[in-house]
Design a protein around this motif. Sequence first.
Motif, PDB file in Angstrom:
ATOM      1  N   UNK A   1      23.888 -90.412  25.302  1.00  0.00           N
ATOM      2  CA  UNK A   1      24.171 -89.107  24.720  1.00  0.00           C
ATOM      3  C   UNK A   1      24.127 -88.050  25.823  1.00  0.00           C
ATOM      4  N   UNK A   2      25.115 -87.160  25.843  1.00  0.00           N
ATOM      5  CA  UNK A   2      25.203 -86.131  26.881  1.00  0.00           C
ATOM      6  C   UNK A   2      26.232 -86.450  27.938  1.00  0.00           C
ATOM      7  N   UNK A   3      26.775 -87.675  27.934  1.00  0.00           N
ATOM      8  CA  UNK A   3      27.823 -88.039  28.887  1.00  0.00           C
ATOM      9  C   UNK A   3      29.192 -87.659  28.331  1.00  0.00           C
ATOM     10  N   UNK A   4      30.066 -87.201  29.223  1.00  0.00           N
ATOM     11  CA  UNK A   4      31.431 -86.843  28.843  1.00  0.00           C
ATOM     12  C   UNK A   4      32.354 -87.963  29.298  1.00  0.00           C
ATOM     13  N   UNK A   5      32.934 -88.678  28.337  1.00  0.00           N
ATOM     14  CA  UNK A   5      33.834 -89.789  28.643  1.00  0.00           C
ATOM     15  C   UNK A   5      35.239 -89.241  28.851  1.00  0.00           C
ATOM     16  N   UNK A   6      35.751 -89.402  30.086  1.00  0.00           N
ATOM     17  CA  UNK A   6      37.062 -88.849  30.422  1.00  0.00           C
ATOM     18  C   UNK A   6      38.174 -89.884  30.324  1.00  0.00           C
ATOM     19  N   UNK A   7      37.819 -91.172  30.441  1.00  0.00           N
ATOM     20  CA  UNK A   7      38.844 -92.213  30.333  1.00  0.00           C
ATOM     21  C   UNK A   7      38.187 -93.516  29.903  1.00  0.00           C
ATOM     22  N   UNK A   8      38.979 -94.343  29.218  1.00  0.00           N
ATOM     23  CA  UNK A   8      38.496 -95.633  28.725  1.00  0.00           C
ATOM     24  C   UNK A   8      39.122 -96.772  29.523  1.00  0.00           C
ATOM     25  N   UNK A   9      38.740 -97.992  29.172  1.00  0.00           N
ATOM     26  CA  UNK A   9      39.362 -99.158  29.801  1.00  0.00           C
ATOM     27  C   UNK A   9      40.608 -99.596  29.043  1.00  0.00           C
TER      28      UNK A   9
ATOM     29  N   UNK B   1      34.803-101.123  20.996  1.00  0.00           N
ATOM     30  CA  UNK B   1      36.158-101.319  21.516  1.00  0.00           C
ATOM     31  C   UNK B   1      36.256-101.377  23.038  1.00  0.00           C
ATOM     32  N   UNK B   2      35.215-100.939  23.759  1.00  0.00           N
ATOM     33  CA  UNK B   2      35.293-100.856  25.220  1.00  0.00           C
ATOM     34  C   UNK B   2      34.242-101.722  25.909  1.00  0.00           C
ATOM     35  N   UNK B   3      34.579-102.143  27.132  1.00  0.00           N
ATOM     36  CA  UNK B   3      33.615-102.820  27.987  1.00  0.00           C
ATOM     37  C   UNK B   3      33.059-101.872  29.033  1.00  0.00           C
ATOM     38  N   UNK B   4      33.883-100.932  29.471  1.00  0.00           N
ATOM     39  CA  UNK B   4      33.423 -99.908  30.410  1.00  0.00           C
ATOM     40  C   UNK B   4      34.209 -98.636  30.164  1.00  0.00           C
TER      41      UNK B   4
ATOM     42  N   UNK C   1      44.012-101.124  33.012  1.00  0.00           N
ATOM     43  CA  UNK C   1      43.983 -99.729  33.433  1.00  0.00           C
ATOM     44  C   UNK C   1      45.358 -99.292  33.906  1.00  0.00           C
ATOM     45  N   UNK C   2      46.056-100.192  34.640  1.00  0.00           N
ATOM     46  CA  UNK C   2      47.396 -99.878  35.133  1.00  0.00           C
ATOM     47  C   UNK C   2      48.366 -99.659  33.982  1.00  0.00           C
ATOM     48  N   UNK C   3      48.294-100.538  32.974  1.00  0.00           N
ATOM     49  CA  UNK C   3      49.159-100.384  31.808  1.00  0.00           C
ATOM     50  C   UNK C   3      48.865 -99.090  31.078  1.00  0.00           C
ATOM     51  N   UNK C   4      47.575 -98.734  31.019  1.00  0.00           N
ATOM     52  CA  UNK C   4      47.173 -97.495  30.352  1.00  0.00           C
ATOM     53  C   UNK C   4      47.790 -96.295  31.036  1.00  0.00           C
ATOM     54  N   UNK C   5      47.748 -96.285  32.384  1.00  0.00           N
ATOM     55  CA  UNK C   5      48.304 -95.148  33.117  1.00  0.00           C
ATOM     56  C   UNK C   5      49.813 -95.056  32.916  1.00  0.00           C
ATOM     57  N   UNK C   6      50.492 -96.229  32.928  1.00  0.00           N
ATOM     58  CA  UNK C   6      51.942 -96.214  32.723  1.00  0.00           C
ATOM     59  C   UNK C   6      52.278 -95.653  31.351  1.00  0.00           C
ATOM     60  N   UNK C   7      51.488 -96.051  30.340  1.00  0.00           N
ATOM     61  CA  UNK C   7      51.738 -95.607  28.977  1.00  0.00           C
ATOM     62  C   UNK C   7      51.620 -94.101  28.855  1.00  0.00           C
ATOM     63  N   UNK C   8      50.709 -93.518  29.637  1.00  0.00           N
ATOM     64  CA  UNK C   8      50.429 -92.094  29.494  1.00  0.00           C
ATOM     65  C   UNK C   8      51.146 -91.239  30.530  1.00  0.00           C
TER      66      UNK C   8
END
Length: 426
Positions: A16-24, A51-54, A88-95
């Motif tokens: 709690x208190x962490x800001x998640x900026x990106x997912x896996x 849903x996430x591992x990191x 992660x690479x696929x995620x970046x391409x998608x966005x």
Amino acid sequence: MINNSSIEIPILDLKVGMYVSQLDRPWLDTPFPLQGVLMRTEKDIAALKKICQFVFVDIERSEPFVVQKHLPFAVFNQATSSANQNKSSNSEKLLQLDPLLQRVKTYDDFRTAEQEIPAATKAYDFTLALLNDITNNIERGIKFDIHAAHEVVDTLCESVIRNPDAALLLAQLKSTGKELYDSAVKTSVHMLAFGRHLGLPRRELSVLGLGGLLMDIGKQRLPKEIQTKRSMYLKPEERKLMKQHIAYSQEIVTQLCNVSDEVIKIVTQHHERENGNGYPLNLYANQIHPYGRMAAVVDSYEELIWGQSGMPGLRPFEAIKELKGNAQNGLNFALVEQFAHCISIFPVGCLVELNTGEVAIVLSQNRTQRFLPRIMVICDAKKKPYDNPATVDLKKFDLSPVGVPYKIINDLPQGAYGIDPKRFYL
């Protein structure tokens, strides 16, 4: 987008208190409507653990004491598995956005929303007057003055550049009783705010604003009983008629002098879909102009939140979730994600319920933490209006009268509990 202030941590270390900026994985594959979220409760963390591992945590937006022990790992782990790297690479391409929509500048707020309201109101009223003139000219078969349209949209554009929240507030609350007018101005404001959020050049913002204003102008030629009907409630024969508004709009706009090709693309392509299932030309993917794709997202959102008599529209949070579903069926993934971040799940002008039971209206956004806007608390826990509503900045974690920090727990439909927010702010 990962930046130098982000650190990668295993999901089990999320606090709690962490800001998640990106997912896996892409945000569109998750129940979260925005890209970037502050972990405020254990419930938030539990949702990500499913849903996430990191995840990637932004140090600058997180509480310092919860990220301190992770700072030695600020350099990304090179031993990440190839599977995760591919994901992660696929995620970046998608966005990834189209090159035309890449940010060229970052706009700062030159005024607060309250300071900008008078100028935004004038620009808004000028735009409504212009629409009235256009309608009269269309009915009489006379070309309208595109130069005047450019000037009016430029005035609205300047207001949005100074601070978009004022125009967005007016778009949410101001009503003329003429639904086509209200829809046209709201679309123009949303297109301007969207372009500003993406960091597009000043000239391109005017193109987006004018395209948004004119893209449904052909509905003026449709039978009045279907002009403002939401598409989901149209009968098959009415749907065929409704689709003709694109051809009518194109005819009206292309007859004018000095209308840019980009404006025409917005008018003709905002119902096209990247999977080829749109109309009128069944265009695919890159055949659709980037501004046409933007207009498709804005138009779809407004269709979802636009209510009719006896049939209220969706709440913003619900509409964003629906947009994400539609991104699987023809809307652009990256633009849906960016538009959701632009307007937030608690858009300016919407009603929200607080953890105290009180009701508030969202006045302006916090550009870096959009789930912590500035609000005006207008009703008590029994939903009775306050005589002197208080303004609260949620980013400052101000305490409520009962001694706990204010939090938004729910967005409310317009008119909830019989509340008319216009009487408090306009």
